[in-house]
Design a protein around this motif. Structure first.
Motif, PDB file in Angstrom:
ATOM      1  N   GLU A 133      48.914 -17.062  40.788  1.00 53.81           N
ATOM      2  CA  GLU A 133      48.288 -17.033  42.115  1.00 53.81           C
ATOM      3  C   GLU A 133      47.620 -18.365  42.442  1.00 53.81           C
ATOM      4  O   GLU A 133      47.712 -18.857  43.566  1.00 53.81           O
ATOM      5  CB  GLU A 133      47.292 -15.872  42.210  1.00 53.81           C
ATOM      6  CG  GLU A 133      48.000 -14.533  42.320  1.00 53.81           C
ATOM      7  CD  GLU A 133      47.066 -13.329  42.199  1.00 53.81           C
ATOM      8  OE1 GLU A 133      45.889 -13.512  41.800  1.00 53.81           O
ATOM      9  OE2 GLU A 133      47.525 -12.200  42.485  1.00 53.81           O
ATOM     10  N   LYS A 175      48.755 -10.349  30.810  1.00 50.76           N
ATOM     11  CA  LYS A 175      49.483 -10.274  32.085  1.00 50.76           C
ATOM     12  C   LYS A 175      48.544 -10.595  33.254  1.00 50.76           C
ATOM     13  O   LYS A 175      48.923 -11.311  34.186  1.00 50.76           O
ATOM     14  CB  LYS A 175      50.085  -8.870  32.246  1.00 50.76           C
ATOM     15  CG  LYS A 175      51.093  -8.770  33.370  1.00 50.76           C
ATOM     16  CD  LYS A 175      51.799  -7.430  33.336  1.00 50.76           C
ATOM     17  CE  LYS A 175      52.837  -7.331  34.416  1.00 50.76           C
ATOM     18  NZ  LYS A 175      53.601  -6.089  34.362  1.00 50.76           N
ATOM     19  N   LYS A 176      47.316 -10.121  33.169  1.00 49.68           N
ATOM     20  CA  LYS A 176      46.323 -10.387  34.216  1.00 49.68           C
ATOM     21  C   LYS A 176      45.961 -11.880  34.257  1.00 49.68           C
ATOM     22  O   LYS A 176      45.807 -12.462  35.324  1.00 49.68           O
ATOM     23  CB  LYS A 176      45.070  -9.537  33.944  1.00 49.68           C
ATOM     24  CG  LYS A 176      44.046  -9.568  35.052  1.00 49.68           C
ATOM     25  CD  LYS A 176      42.905  -8.621  34.760  1.00 49.68           C
ATOM     26  CE  LYS A 176      41.839  -8.704  35.830  1.00 49.68           C
ATOM     27  NZ  LYS A 176      40.656  -7.897  35.513  1.00 49.68           N
ATOM     28  N   LYS A 178      48.866 -13.663  35.846  1.00 49.07           N
ATOM     29  CA  LYS A 178      48.890 -13.382  37.289  1.00 49.07           C
ATOM     30  C   LYS A 178      47.915 -14.306  38.009  1.00 49.07           C
ATOM     31  O   LYS A 178      48.229 -14.876  39.057  1.00 49.07           O
ATOM     32  CB  LYS A 178      48.534 -11.910  37.529  1.00 49.07           C
ATOM     33  CG  LYS A 178      48.580 -11.493  38.995  1.00 49.07           C
ATOM     34  CD  LYS A 178      48.353  -9.981  39.119  1.00 49.07           C
ATOM     35  CE  LYS A 178      48.431  -9.525  40.554  1.00 49.07           C
ATOM     36  NZ  LYS A 178      47.186  -9.563  41.282  1.00 49.07           N
TER      37      LYS A 178
END
Length: 198
Positions: A127, A119-120, A123
């Motif tokens: 971004e 998930k990181k 992300k």
């Protein structure tokens, strides 16, 4: 690249296809061994666990997505041409960059509340995508190609979200038509902000 590094990279690339098709949770070590055509000892000589290999494969997949976006932007001049070219690359979601569909859509659904590491990574990709699109659009505003009435950040976010949604719906329905509608709608909206030089 040494022979060991080549073997490691080959394992990552072949495993990425299986992870993308079956999901990380749905992929067994036997699936990976079959896809990579290496012995278990060789696999564990390069990766401590399935998770470590999965994370390396995710980095590889997301790297391919990022590299394609950057290549499209480098190839074209002007904000509108860059955005149009990016949208055209997405035109057929049934024929994706990687076998098994769009890794962003696949990994987002799978890792939502179950895998904080992936998930990181997603992300960070989102971004960087929002930032890249915002910079392209803001560049168009700054050079007078696009009206300053356009909110670059808002349009970039909406475009990125619409494209990902278009991929998901098109693949679920097994037709590229929803994506074609998304692309045309985004192009038409962006055209409304284009400054016509007299």
């Amino acid at each position: 690249m040494s022979k060991a590094e080549q073997t490691r990279q080959s394992i990552i690339e072949k495993a990425a296809v299986i992870f993308n098709e079956k999901g990380i949770a749905g992929t067994s070590i036997d699936d990976v061994l079959k896809a990579t055509d290496v012995a278990k000892g060789c696999l564990y000589g390069h990766f401590k666990s399935k998770e470590e290999l999965a994370y390396a494969s995710v980095d590889y997949m997301l790297g391919k997505v990022r590299a394609r976006r950057e290549a499209v932007f480098l190839k074209h001049k002007g904000a509108v041409k860059k955005i149009h070219a990016y949208l055209e690359v997405q035109r057929n979601p049934l024929n994706t960059l990687l076998q098994g569909g769009c890794p962003i859509v696949n990994l987002s659904a799978e890792s939502d509340d179950t895998n904080p590491v992936i998930k990181k990574k997603l992300k960070a990709l989102y971004e960087s995508g929002f930032k890249a699109f915002t910079e392209v659009l803001q560049g168009g505003i700054d050079t007078g190609e696009l009206s300053d009435k356009l909110n670059a950040e808002e349009f970039a976010t909406k475009m990125y979200a619409a494209v990902q949604g278009g991929i998901l719906i098109s693949r679920t329905m097994n037709t590229a038509k929803p994506m074609h509608l998304v692309i045309q709608s985004l192009k038409d909206e962006l055209e409304g902000y284009r400054v016509v030089k007299s």
